[in-house]
Design an enzyme around this catalytic site. Structure first.
Site, PDB file in Angstrom:
ATOM      1  N   TRP A 102       0.831  -1.212   0.000  1.00 26.85           N
ATOM      2  CA  TRP A 102       0.000   0.000   0.000  1.00 26.85           C
ATOM      3  C   TRP A 102       0.855   1.246   0.000  1.00 26.85           C
ATOM      4  O   TRP A 102       0.492   2.245  -0.641  1.00 26.85           O
ATOM      5  CB  TRP A 102      -1.012  -0.030   1.141  1.00 26.85           C
ATOM      6  N   ASP A 172      -2.298   6.574   6.160  1.00 26.14           N
ATOM      7  CA  ASP A 172      -3.332   5.705   5.601  1.00 26.14           C
ATOM      8  C   ASP A 172      -3.658   4.669   6.683  1.00 26.14           C
ATOM      9  O   ASP A 172      -2.882   3.748   6.934  1.00 26.14           O
ATOM     10  CB  ASP A 172      -2.795   5.023   4.331  1.00 26.14           C
ATOM     11  N   LYS A 196     -12.768  -1.995   5.511  1.00 28.20           N
ATOM     12  CA  LYS A 196     -11.979  -2.921   6.313  1.00 28.20           C
ATOM     13  C   LYS A 196     -12.570  -3.006   7.721  1.00 28.20           C
ATOM     14  O   LYS A 196     -12.936  -4.055   8.186  1.00 28.20           O
ATOM     15  CB  LYS A 196     -10.517  -2.475   6.387  1.00 28.20           C
TER      16      LYS A 196
HETATM   17  C1  LIG Z   1      -7.676  -1.559   1.077  1.00 30.20           C
HETATM   18  C2  LIG Z   1      -6.628  -0.529   1.251  1.00 30.20           C
HETATM   19  C3  LIG Z   1      -6.464   0.517   0.330  1.00 30.20           C
HETATM   20  C4  LIG Z   1      -7.307   0.644  -0.913  1.00 30.20           C
HETATM   21  O1  LIG Z   1      -8.600   1.028  -0.634  1.00 30.20           O
HETATM   22  P1  LIG Z   1      -9.654   1.230  -1.819  1.00 30.20           P
HETATM   23  O2  LIG Z   1     -10.893   1.563  -1.079  1.00 30.20           O
HETATM   24  O3  LIG Z   1      -9.728  -0.049  -2.587  1.00 30.20           O
HETATM   25  O4  LIG Z   1      -9.184   2.352  -2.668  1.00 30.20           O
HETATM   26  C5  LIG Z   1      -5.464   1.435   0.569  1.00 30.20           C
HETATM   27  N1  LIG Z   1      -4.678   1.347   1.648  1.00 30.20           N
HETATM   28  C6  LIG Z   1      -4.802   0.365   2.551  1.00 30.20           C
HETATM   29  C7  LIG Z   1      -3.901   0.326   3.734  1.00 30.20           C
HETATM   30  C8  LIG Z   1      -5.781  -0.605   2.378  1.00 30.20           C
HETATM   31  O5  LIG Z   1      -5.906  -1.595   3.284  1.00 30.20           O
END
Ligand SMILES: *Cc1c(COP(=O)(O)O)cnc(C)c1O
Length: 360
Positions: A102, A172, A196
């Site tokens: 990521w 993030d 998530k």
């Molecule tokens: C799932 C995830 C993403 C991507 O998220 P989307 O909603 O598919 O754009 C980005 N960063 C992390 C840490 C993730 O777990």
């Protein structure tokens, strides 16, 4: 009906009582004669749902008053572009720490908008650890420092907060937001896709310090301009209304469970039984440095890869799904977010011990 024990990394399992409440309110929310999906986002009913969801985010994370809480769309991937558009603020470079898949995606996207300094990386050891802060090469003129505080695929989690001085720290937190208390004041911006640990896909949570917004790159789409969205209570355009409603139900449940300190305690206990199983095993292993292990996403491998198929088949026969690791790393991955009950993790651990006895 049997509910699967769902270890999916995302979209992921949601609390059963939230789903039941949503089902009960599907046709008629609180006597309004409408389901939430059918409501005008400008009507008093939805405005109250939205306002409560925001108030609950503020309460759960103790968000200081000078931070904006935004409910946006586009997911965390879109934020990877939206962040440089909004947060460069006239500067031309940003610092990124590379701890896995990521982080790499964030870096790749940011390079379209600015010069990226990779201040630290754990690529040298296949992203099995988080580089210690004293090894970071930060640029004091950077617009911000970006980290991925929980690497969903690799299974790394920051258990400390980087010190970045006057340069805003951006995280993030997609895959561990709401899993533990966070000192929001240490961050310039926090973002997370909802699917998530919060609710349905389609909602992105952004928490941003208000003095940092309002100086966007000139081509920034209005819907992705934090300042414009903040001035319109995230309703410059139609927000993802149903996803906000479900997230709101999840927030209420987290409060009922005692808030994030209580939730964290439970998550520590859940992760411990799985990591203890891995540490005591000579058949299963995880490559992640102990101090940097994620409580949410636990990657592990079998000693003999040829048994992966048999392992997964046995798992599914017991009602456990989505344990296969991400295609980029292989092996297994158990995502054990807030909504995964302790019994689910215990069932997995019991099965692993049995499997080891048979095949180890
Ligand atoms: C799932 C995830 C993403 C991507 O998220 P989307 O909603 O598919 O754009 C980005 N960063 C992390 C840490 C993730 O777990």
């Amino acid at each position: 009906m049997t509910r699967a024990i769902n270890f999916s990394a995302g979209p992921a399992t949601l609390p059963e009582e939230v789903l039941r409440q949503a089902a009960a309110e599907m046709l008629d929310w609180h006597g309004s004669g409408m389901g939430v999906m059918e409501m005008s986002h400008r009507g008093k009913e939805f405005i109250s749902i939205h306002a409560e969801a925001e108030a609950d985010v503020r309460e759960l994370l103790a968000v200081p008053a000078h931070y904006k809480v935004l409910f946006l769309q586009g997911g965390a991937m879109a934020e990877n572009a939206i962040i440089p558009m909004n947060m460069l603020r006239g500067k031309t470079s940003a610092d990124y720490v590379n701890t896995g898949e990521w982080s790499k995606k964030s870096i790749k996207e940011a390079k379209k908008y600015c010069s990226v300094n990779v201040a630290a990386s754990s690529e040298d050891r296949n992203f099995t650890y988080i580089p210690k802060q004293d090894a970071w090469k930060l640029n004091k003129d950077a617009a911000y420092v970006h980290i991925c505080s929980n690497e969903t695929i690799g299974g790394l989690e920051y258990h400390w907060i980087p010190q970045t001085g006057d340069v805003p720290l951006i995280a993030d937190m997609s895959s561990h937001i709401m899993s533990r208390p966070v000192d929001v004041s240490k961050y310039g911006l926090i973002y997370a896709g909802a699917q998530k640990n919060i609710g349905p896909a389609g909602l992105t949570l952004v928490i941003v310090r208000d003095d940092l917004i309002g100086n966007t790159l000139p081509f920034t789409p209005s819907a992705f301009d934090y300042k414009q969205q903040a001035e319109n209570d995230s309703m410059l355009n139609t927000p993802p209304t149903y996803a906000i409603y479900i997230a709101g139900l999840v927030f209420k449940l987290l409060k009922k469970q005692g808030g994030l300190a209580a939730v964290e305690k439970n998550n520590i206990a859940k992760a411990k039984i799985l990591y203890d199983c891995l540490d005591q095993s000579s058949f299963f292993s995880t490559p992640i440095e102990k101090s940097d292990r994620s409580r949410m996403n636990v990657p592990f491998k079998l000693k003999d890869e040829a048994l992966d198929g048999a392992f997964l088949k046995g798992v599914e026969a017991l009602g456990m799904v989505q344990l296969k690791g991400h295609r980029s790393v292989g092996g297994m991955r158990a995502s054990i977010y807030n909504a995964m009950p302790m019994e689910g993790v215990q069932r997995l651990v019991d099965y692993m011990r049995e499997f080891e006895k048979k095949h180890g």
